[in-house]
Design a protein around this motif. Structure first.
Motif, mmCIF file in Angstrom:
data_model
loop_
_atom_site.group_PDB
_atom_site.id
_atom_site.type_symbol
_atom_site.label_atom_id
_atom_site.label_comp_id
_atom_site.label_asym_id
_atom_site.label_seq_id
_atom_site.Cartn_x
_atom_site.Cartn_y
_atom_site.Cartn_z
ATOM 1 N N LYS A 138 -6.966 0.928 1.619
ATOM 2 C CA LYS A 138 -7.359 0.579 2.924
ATOM 3 C C LYS A 138 -7.640 2.090 3.554
ATOM 4 O O LYS A 138 -8.215 1.952 4.854
ATOM 5 N N ASN A 139 -7.442 3.174 3.118
ATOM 6 C CA ASN A 139 -7.748 4.388 3.744
ATOM 7 C C ASN A 139 -8.035 5.409 2.572
ATOM 8 O O ASN A 139 -8.047 4.924 1.193
ATOM 9 N N CYS A 140 -8.138 6.557 3.212
ATOM 10 C CA CYS A 140 -8.817 7.616 2.024
ATOM 11 C C CYS A 140 -7.803 8.295 1.148
ATOM 12 O O CYS A 140 -8.101 8.903 0.286
ATOM 13 N N ASP A 191 -11.484 12.130 5.291
ATOM 14 C CA ASP A 191 -10.639 12.744 6.219
ATOM 15 C C ASP A 191 -11.153 14.391 5.811
ATOM 16 O O ASP A 191 -11.842 14.659 4.783
ATOM 17 N N GLN A 240 0.771 -1.171 0.029
ATOM 18 C CA GLN A 240 -0.071 -0.174 -0.010
ATOM 19 C C GLN A 240 0.727 1.124 0.043
ATOM 20 O O GLN A 240 0.687 2.232 -0.764
ATOM 21 N N THR A 283 -14.358 3.321 3.102
ATOM 22 C CA THR A 283 -13.387 3.734 4.204
ATOM 23 C C THR A 283 -14.131 5.117 4.725
ATOM 24 O O THR A 283 -15.279 5.376 4.339
ATOM 25 N N SER A 284 -13.273 5.795 5.505
ATOM 26 C CA SER A 284 -13.924 7.031 6.111
ATOM 27 C C SER A 284 -13.233 8.317 5.475
ATOM 28 O O SER A 284 -11.994 8.330 5.317
#
Length: 507
Positions: free
Chosen positions: A170-172, A205, A137, A202-203
């Motif tokens: 796995k993240n923004c 930010d 990643q 995901t979320s």
């Protein structure tokens, strides 16, 4: 401007002035009780030609230990200071040390630095050559960031697809990179789809929301922007100064000045020493609403926060004063810049030079130009271009041609300014100045900018002068320029006129 501000949040670090470099080093010294440290030595290598590797090896030869965590910290500081060459040298040194166990994040930083110093192709090769377990990643996100920075949309989309298929999103952060790319390219219709996919996986930010707001601002959509802001608050994400900067720009553009005043106040509450660029952004916003007192107040606040102001900050403030039509104060601030800055950056004096020319004060412009030269500041292409436009207004063609020639001589490759070329030829035609027209054509030919239209403008000048140029068709053939109907008409028209001495001399 808005996209650039938001994209900074995705980059590795922000720019600090030379004074900040000195301050950073001083702080490091103070925290170590003034001791000689490896960090102190590496941060003091201000000039790119100096070698970070030599400094590290010398440190080891003196019996000191070199620790990975310390080098990682130094690399972070160097990246913040945009001293990428030395940061890359440290990464490359670490890579060949058998006793240093590098993590995926270390390789990601290494890739990013290679892209900055050696280009995309080198970064891609580095990625391919990585051990498979390190092509995860972190490295993929670094390569994606490289593609986005270089506006390589197809490559970015292909890599993003592979990352999704491999479960590496796995993240923004990767989504934020893609949002930045689409906004920068003006592909705003793709933004909602990316936002929705991000939310599904995901979320978001604060950077996500800032980019989303920027997309709304690009379409002047106040209603959507305010809905995005409400969603940010419902998500319990703390807005930063960028959030309010984007909203303020939008409100100003839509003339919602009460709302703009409110968001500017919120923005000011959130700026600090860590967000140095925010001060200039706030100055520009106050300028755009015509708030001179606000501009001066923020400038005073910035000067009390930082030991010295850098060139970009002086540029921002001088530009603001000129926009607010306070020429005298802008001149005074320029004089202050002269006394404190040793960069010799012509972009700062060019602001004052442009102001003189916009006021049609060519005597003042010439005196100011002489002042620039006396201070040892090297004129740039823009300097000569400004003077060319100034002399054009006065129809002082000898000075126009001289300035234009110097402008072309100041750059390796000229990005043609067709409007300027046309206006110069129009005045030469009006005067029947065939000598000047031939000189201009010769200058353009040397710059690699020659065309049928330029030859037609030359011929129209001969028509106005009532003179016949010699072997124009042959000259055009030699320059590999085609004749069109207008060329044929003008050649036929001038063939009945007297032969020009200028054309004879040129041939």
């Amino acid at each position: 401007m808005l996209v650039r501000i938001v994209r900074t949040a995705l980059a590795a670090g922000r720019h600090f002035s030379t004074e900040t470099v000195a301050k950073t080093t001083t702080s490091a010294n103070a925290s170590s009780g003034g001791r000689d440290t490896l960090g102190r030595r590496l941060l003091s290598l201000v000039y790119p030609k100096l070698s970070a590797v030599i400094a590290i090896n010398k440190w080891k030869e003196e019996g000191h230990t070199v620790r990975k965590y310390e080098l990682n910290r130094i690399v972070r500081e160097l990246r913040k200071l945009k001293r990428f060459k030395h940061a890359l040298e440290i990464c490359e040194w670490m890579k060949i040390q058998p006793d240093m166990k590098l993590l995926p994040g270390d390789y990601a930083i290494h890739l990013d630095l290679i892209a900055k110093i050696r280009g995309v192709a080198s970064a891609e090769k580095f990625f391919v050559d990585l051990p498979e377990k390190m092509r995860g990643q972190a490295a993929c996100s670094a390569l994606l960031h490289t593609y986005v920075q270089n506006k390589l949309s197809a490559k970015a989309e292909a890599l993003m697809k592979k990352m999704k298929e491999s479960g590496l999103v796995k993240n923004c952060l990767p989504y934020n990179h893609m949002l930045s790319l689409y906004i920068s390219d003006g592909e705003l219709t793709k933004v909602p789809e990316v936002i929705q996919e991000l939310k599904n996986n995901t979320s978001p930010d604060v950077v996500t929301f800032n980019l989303w707001l920027t997309a709304c601002a690009s379409e002047n959509d106040v209603e959507s922007a305010e809905k995005v802001f409400l969603e940010l608050k419902r998500a319990k994400i703390v807005p930063d100064w960028v959030t309010f900067s984007v909203l303020t720009n939008l409100y100003i553009k839509e003339e919602l000045l009460d709302k703009a005043a409110s968001t500017m106040k919120e923005m000011e509450k959130r700026i600090s020493r860590r967000d140095r660029v925010a001060y200039s952004s706030l100055i520009s916003l106050h300028t755009n609403v015509g708030d001179k007192d606000g501009v001066k107040r923020i400038w005073k606040k910035a000067k009390s926060t930082f030991n010295r102001m850098n060139d970009s900050e002086y540029t921002c403030m001088i530009s603001s004063l000129l926009k607010l039509e306070d020429f005298k104060e802008a001149q005074d601030l320029y004089t202050e810049w002269e006394s404190v800055s040793g960069t010799g950056d012509s972009r700062v004096p060019n602001l004052i030079l442009a102001a003189y020319i916009n006021k049609n004060e060519m005597d003042g412009a010439e005196k100011f130009y002489n002042r620039i030269v006396e201070r040892g500041i090297k004129p740039s292409y823009t300097t000569w271009e400004l003077l060319t436009w100034g002399y054009l207004k006065k129809k002082e063609m000898d000075k126009v041609l001289d300035s234009f020639l110097k402008a072309l001589g100041s750059v390796k490759k000229w990005d043609p300014d067709d409007k300027m070329v046309k206006e110069v030829f129009e005045i030469l035609e009006e005067e029947g100045n065939t000598e000047g027209a031939e000189q201009l054509l010769f200058t353009l030919k040397k710059a690699g900018h020659i065309s049928t239209e330029i030859y037609n403008m030359l011929l129209r000048t001969y028509v106005k002068a009532g003179k016949m140029p010699l072997i124009v068709a042959e000259r055009m053939a030699s320059d590999k320029v085609e004749l069109d109907e207008e060329t044929q008409r003008l050649i036929k028209l001038t063939s009945k006129m007297c032969i020009s001495e200028v054309s004879s001399n040129v041939c």
